[in-house]
Structure formats: structure tokens, C-alpha cells
Design an enzyme around this catalytic site. Structure first.
Site, mmCIF file in Angstrom:
data_model
loop_
_atom_site.group_PDB
_atom_site.id
_atom_site.type_symbol
_atom_site.label_atom_id
_atom_site.label_comp_id
_atom_site.label_asym_id
_atom_site.label_seq_id
_atom_site.Cartn_x
_atom_site.Cartn_y
_atom_site.Cartn_z
ATOM 1 N N GLU A 12 0.831 -1.209 0.000
ATOM 2 C CA GLU A 12 0.000 0.000 0.000
ATOM 3 C C GLU A 12 0.867 1.261 0.000
ATOM 4 O O GLU A 12 0.563 2.237 -0.674
ATOM 5 C CB GLU A 12 -0.945 0.006 1.208
ATOM 6 N N HIS A 38 2.034 2.099 -3.368
ATOM 7 C CA HIS A 38 1.019 2.857 -4.116
ATOM 8 C C HIS A 38 1.076 4.336 -3.748
ATOM 9 O O HIS A 38 0.934 5.208 -4.594
ATOM 10 C CB HIS A 38 -0.381 2.334 -3.797
ATOM 11 N N GLU A 94 -0.266 -2.815 -9.891
ATOM 12 C CA GLU A 94 -0.225 -3.858 -8.858
ATOM 13 C C GLU A 94 1.106 -4.595 -8.898
ATOM 14 O O GLU A 94 1.722 -4.835 -7.866
ATOM 15 C CB GLU A 94 -1.384 -4.844 -9.034
#
Lengths: 185, 467
Positions: B143, B146, B219
Site C-alpha cells: 500500500e 502505491h 499492482e
């Protein structure tokens, strides 16, 4: 053409801009290294702060393990007193070892292991240990990036001109520990 | 990486403009179709578009969080999660994001926020109960990747803007047939109706396509970054495995937010794989496993764990070595209590680097064959070659380290299992007889000795300068 006279003027200007760009990128990387070191420092301090609480909690249960507790206290004091990357790394290694021993011995005291306060401190110390490890990883990456910048051409020219010095890595194992044959995986 | 960030920012702008354009086109189509006075529908559409863009940028994270029914989490409520988030933020060199939790037994997580300073990570309670610390680190690192890549900016904008447009077009779709005739008549009206229809049909499809394009590469990149941040790809791999294996769907996830999660929360709803927003999870796990420089599963690693690595994937059962002094059960264990793979000779000469599994580059120095890894900078020498080079040409030996630079730039000491590139047996760590201060990894079947980056130079230099 009317603008051709600009060319001899433009070349030095471009050169200077290029020079400034390299210089700034070196400075940026150096600041990155300093920030990374500050982050390690914060976590080390946090560990020093947690240890007295731990000793206080553990003391009642582990009255017979005096040396273990003393080792931790001593190692903590030593780590606080030293300065410099290499010495700091060595002192921290000793402290880590002493803490590990304490937690290992604590396994023999079921009452202690059920103590909420102890569990909380254990989580915090484990995490702080992790944070130190990750901060060290980040620091070493930053140092590598910076030191590479000092060595590769053409930024090496700028670096030597302005006296940029290479920074030391924060090594986890010290030389003395490596000498003793130990099994590595 | 920098290019990826730039592309995310650029695409965010494009997305916002595109959505605004679409909305205005809506207004225009309605205007032509219904013939409102003063082009009021265009103006309204423009206003809506601007409001949407502004809230999408500044309040998108809050919109997404409240849509997902996430609430802020205090440190004392779950110290482990809060600590892991802080650990990963340190490792990634980012400010610590806000931590939110979603009450849901289905394990999942997402990140949002327009930049790393304004980031939030939300995880479900199911994730907290089902994952161990290593796995949680992997998920949080994913995360944070990201966040660092500005994927969260783009993905949050998509959730808000595309979500709204999809809703709007739904609404218009429902009222479409009730239109009265406008200023233009006959044929022209039919044409305009067609345009309006196309626009109305197009927007959700475009939205879907953007969602598709949004996720796949992101991803993979975030998985790879997570591996780099934790230096432990197996943690995330086993987390993904657990999340994928969980049968429950996440109640609060919907079409507008599904692309933000680490694993598609609506994957059990069926539907064709064409519409899935995430790369196949098996492929992601396989890629992580292939980043095998730390071995499959529980290799030794830098950072420490409070829990033993529980759901370790490899089938090989750890067997303690006889020459290892019994290690006490240390809660703060790094390398000490971790097991070693038992000897498992492979069939052929794999020539894979013991460290990073890259193929080794073969070469010759002073007449002896040498294999080196151009990725991690390690060197593998046959026993005879080593003895000969040490005795005859230590200088040439020292030069080898320059020939095989440590391109990955990692400190390889004490990391990962190592296997012999010739027979695949686990290497044994032993002090080198000629230089007892250096501990090398030796093949128990006598195929040779593995030197990590710089180790050869250290040994050879000692020989040159004399004991």
C-alpha cells in the site's frame, strides 16, 4: 541569421546550468542521508526510553536474573554515551544482544509472559527494533546512492571540487562478531 | 520510478479533463435533446464537473474512506498494526500515513490520498486477525508503494469521478425515454438522440476501461516495491495467498472502489475476467516467489519478527543442523532460530546464483574457471581453482570483485538461504581455512565455495599484504 551570435553565449550558460543541476542533486542526496540518520537516531532514543520501563516491569519477576538485567542497563548506558556511526553501530549491536537475552530468559517465567504490561513493552521494543533495522536499511540505501554519486563521472568532478565526503554505512555486524565462527543461513 | 510518478500525475490531469469533458458533453447532449433555455444544462454540467474535480482532488480520500465505512484507528487499539505501518513508512522513507480500519471479516486493504503527506491506509479487521506480522508488513508495504508512486492520487480520482459519472449516466438512462421534442425536428432530432445515447452508453464503458488500465501494471509494480521495502517477498506472497483463499466478500466495497484494494474485493461475484481490475493473483504470487533472492519462505532477514513465520509456503520441513548450537526460543529473533533447507540435490547443474537465482556468468582468471553473479556481485569458485588462485595469483583474484559488481546494491551478509549452483544442495557456512576471519559458504559435496560481494577481495588482499 540574426541569432547565431547567441550560440557562443548559450554554451557557457548551459554548462553552468548543467553544473548547478549536478551540484543540487548531490546536495539533495546528502540531505537524504542526513534525514535517514536522524530517523535512526529517533528510533534509538525511543529504545533507550523504553528500556527503563521494561526493567521496572521485569524486575519483580526475574529477581534471580540480575546479570541479565544489569547487562541491558549497562549496554543501554554505553549506547547513549558513544558517538560516531561505527561506534554507535557496535554499541547498538551489544544492546540488541542483551535485550534478546532478556527476552529469551523471560520465556522461563510464565507469570511474566502473562503480564499485560510486559507484552505491551515487548511489542513496542520488537517494533522499535524493526524500525531501527528498517531505518538502517533506508540509511544504507541513501548512503549508497550518495556515495555512488561521488564516484561516478561527471558528478565526481563536482563532488571533489566542493569537497563532498563519502558517508559510512551503518553495519549491523561488527568485525569482532564476524570473527567468531557462527552459522549463517 | 520517477517516470511512473510523473505518468501518474499526468494521467490524473488527463482523467480529470476527460471526465469534465464527458460531463460537459452530457450537458450539451441534453441541451440539444431537450432544448433547455440559456443552455442551462451545459452550465450545470460544467459546474458539477468543477465541483467534482475539486472534491475529487481535495476530499477524494475522505469520500472513499466513508464509502468504505472505514474509521480511524488509535495506536492502543491495535499497536501491532500501527507499529507495522510506522515500520514500513520508515523503510519506504515516507511520512507515516493515517491508519483506518474497516469492520469486516474479509481480509483486504487499500490506500488513498492525493500525495504521500496526505495518505491514508485502510485495512479490514479480517486482515488483522488472519495475517501474521510478516504478512502484514508485506501488505502495508504494498500500500505504501502505491502511496509513493502516486497511484493513490490517480485511483482515488477514478473512484470519485468515474463513480459519479457512472451514477449520473445511470440516472439519465432511466429518464431518457421521457424526453419531449426540442427545437430541432425530425431527422436531426433522431441523430441527436443517437449521439446522446452513444454518450450515455459510452461513459460507463470508458469508466470500466480506465479501471482496467489503472490496475494491472500498478499492482505488479507495487508488489515488487513491497518486496524491495521489506526485503522479504515471501511475506506478501503468503499474505496474498491467504487473502485469495478467503471466501468472504467485502460488504462495503463497490464498483467505484474495487480497483483500490490489494486484492479485488468483488472477485466472488463472478462475471468475466475481462472486467477484473487486478492481475490474476496466482501470477502475482508466482512473481513474488520468483524474486527469490531470499529463498522461498522463511529465509533469514534483516528486520525482526515478534511471531514465528507461521504460514510458510515451502513444503520442506526445517531440520536443525547438528553443528548448530541449540538456539533458545528468542522472541526478538533475527537469523538465529531460522531453519535451513535440508540437502535436496537437484538433477543438473542449474548455474543459478546462490543469492539471487540469476544465471551466473562464467569466465576465466589466471587460467581458472570462475563463475560470478552480475546482479549481486558474488563469486563461486571450485575448490581447486580457489586453492590455486590463492597460492598463485591473489591479485587477479582480488580483481574479480570489480569484474562482478554488486548491481542490486544490497548488503548480502546474513540474508537468505544459499544453494550450490552445481548440485542445489544447501551451502554450509564455514570459516575459510586460508583466512579464518572470513566465513564463506561451502558446498558439502565439494563443488566449490561461494563468496559474497567483496569477500573475495578481502581474502585475496589479506594474502597479498601478508598475514
Amino acid at each position: 541569421m540574426p541569432w547565431t551570435w547567441l550560440i557562443p553565449l548559450a554554451i557557457p550558460v548551459l554548462l553552468v546550468l548543467w553544473f548547478v543541476g549536478i551540484y543540487n542533486s548531490l546536495v539533495r542526496r546528502r540531505v537524504q542521508v542526513q534525514n535517514a540518520w536522524a530517523q535512526i537516531d529517533v528510533q534509538l532514543k525511543r529504545r533507550y526510553d523504553l528500556i527503563p520501563n521494561l526493567i521496572e516491569t521485569v524486575k519483580g519477576y526475574m529477581a534471580h536474573e540480575r546479570t541479565v538485567l544489569e547487562n541491558v542497563t549497562k549496554a543501554r548506558q554505553q549506547a547513549i554515551d558513544v558517538s560516531g556511526v561505527a561506534d554507535q553501530a557496535q554499541a547498538e549491536n551489544i544492546l540488541t544482544g542483551a535485550l534478546r537475552q532478556l527476552f529469551a530468559v523471560a520465556e522461563n517465567y510464565p507469570d511474566l509472559k502473562a503480564n499485560q504490561n510486559f507484552l505491551q513493552l515487548q511489542e513496542e521494543l520488537t517494533s522499535t527494533e524493526n524500525k531501527i533495522a528498517f531505518a538502517r536499511q533506508f540509511y544504507n540505501d541513501a548512503v549508497q546512492d550518495y556515495n555512488t554519486g561521488l564516484q561516478v563521472f561527471p558528478s565526481s568532478l563536482v563532488a571533489s571540487m566542493f569537497g563532498f565526503r563519502s558517508k559510512p554505512f551503518f553495519e549491523l555486524e561488527d568485525a569482532a562478531q564476524r570473527e567468531a565462527p557462527q552459522v549463517r543461513f | 520510478m520517477q517516470r511512473h510518478i510523473q505518468s501518474n500525475k499526468r494521467w490524473s490531469v488527463v482523467l480529470v479533463l476527460l471526465c469534465m469533458g464527458l460531463l460537459v458533453a452530457f450537458g450539451w447532449a441534453l441541451d440539444l435533446y431537450y432544448g433547455f433555455p440559456y443552455h442551462v444544462s451545459i452550465l450545470i454540467a460544467l459546474g458539477v464537473a468543477i465541483v467534482l474535480a475539486v472534491t475529487g482532488y481535495f476530499g477524494g480520500d475522505d469520500v472513499v474512506l466513508s464509502l468504505s465505512r472505514a474509521r480511524p484507528l488509535s495506536h492502543d487499539e491495535n499497536p501491532r498494526l500501527d507499529n507495522v505501518v510506522e515500520e514500513m513508512a520508515i523503510a519506504a522513507g515516507l511520512p507515516k500515513p493515517r491508519v483506518f480500519v474497516i469492520e469486516d471479516p474479509s481480509p483486504n486493504a487499500f490506500a488513498t490520498g492525493r500525495n504521500p503527506r496526505e495518505a491514508t491506509i485502510a485495512v479490514t479487521t479480517g486482515l488483522l486477525t488472519k495475517l501474521n506480522r510478516d504478512e502484514l508488513q508485506g501488505v502495508i508495504a504494498h500500500e505504501l508503494a502505491h502511496v509513493r508512486n502516486y497511484d493513490t492520487l490517480f485511483m482515488t480520482l477514478i473512484a470519485v469521478m468515474v463513480g459519479t459519472i457512472a451514477l449520473l449516466s445511470d440516472a439519465i438512462w432511466r429518464t431518457r425515454w421521457r424526453g419531449r421534442g426540442g427545437r430541432v425536428g425530425g431527422q436531426a432530432q433522431a441523430l441527436l438522440m443517437l449521439v446522446a445515447l452513444v454518450l450515455i452508453l459510452l461513459s460507463p464503458i470508458a469508466a470500466k476501461l480506465i479501471q482496467l488500465a489503472a490496475s494491472r501494471r500498478r499492482e505488479y509494480l507495487a508488489d515488487a516495491s513491497a518486496a524491495l521495502i521489506t526485503r522479504y517477498p515471501a511475506g506478501l506472497a503468503s499474505a496474498l495467498q491467504k487473502i485469495a483463499a478467503d471466501p468472504a466478500d467485502l460488504v462495503s466495497a463497490n464498483r467505484a472502489t474495487q480497483h483500490m484494494y490489494i486484492v479485488n474485493p468483488l472477485r466472488h461475484e463472478g462475471g468475466s475476467s475481462l472486467w477484473s481490475t487486478h492481475p490474476p493473483i496466482e501470477e502475482r504470487i508466482a512473481r513474488l516467489r520468483r524474486m527469490a533472492y531470499l529463498g522461498e519462505g522463511e529465509g533469514a532477514r534483516g528486520p525482526l519478527t515478534a511471531e514465528p513465520p507461521s504460514a510458510a509456503p515451502p513444503a520442506a520441513t526445517p531440520t536443525p543442523l547438528s553443528d548448530v548450537p541449540a538456539t533458545p526460543p528468542l522472541p526478538l529473533t533475527a537469523a538465529a532460530a531460522l531453519p535451513m533447507t535440508p540437502p535436496a540435490p537437484k538433477t543438473a547443474d542449474t548455474n543459478a546464483c546462490p543469492r539471487c537465482q540469476e544465471p551466473l556468468a562464467k569466465g576465466r582468471t589466471a587460467g581458472q574457471e570462475v563463475r560470478g553473479c552480475r546482479a549481486c556481485g558474488g563469486i563461486f569458485l571450485g575448490e581447486a581453482a580457489l586453492a590455486d588462485l590463492l597460492a598463485r595469483a591473489p591479485k587477479r583474484l582480488a580483481d574479480l570483485d570489480r569484474r562482478y559488481p554488486n548491481r542490486l546494491g544490497m548488503d548480502w551478509q546474513n540474508l537468505g538461504d544459499k544453494t550450490c549452483p552445481v548440485c542445489g544442495t544447501a551451502l554450509r557456512a564455514q570459516p575459510l581455512p586460508q583466512h579464518p576471519r572470513t566465513i564463506v559458504d561451502r558446498c558439502p559435496h565439494g563443488h566449490g565455495v561461494w563468496f559474497d560481494d567483496q569477500e573475495v577481495a578481502r581474502v585475496a588482499d589479506a594474502r597479498v599484504s601478508g598475514p
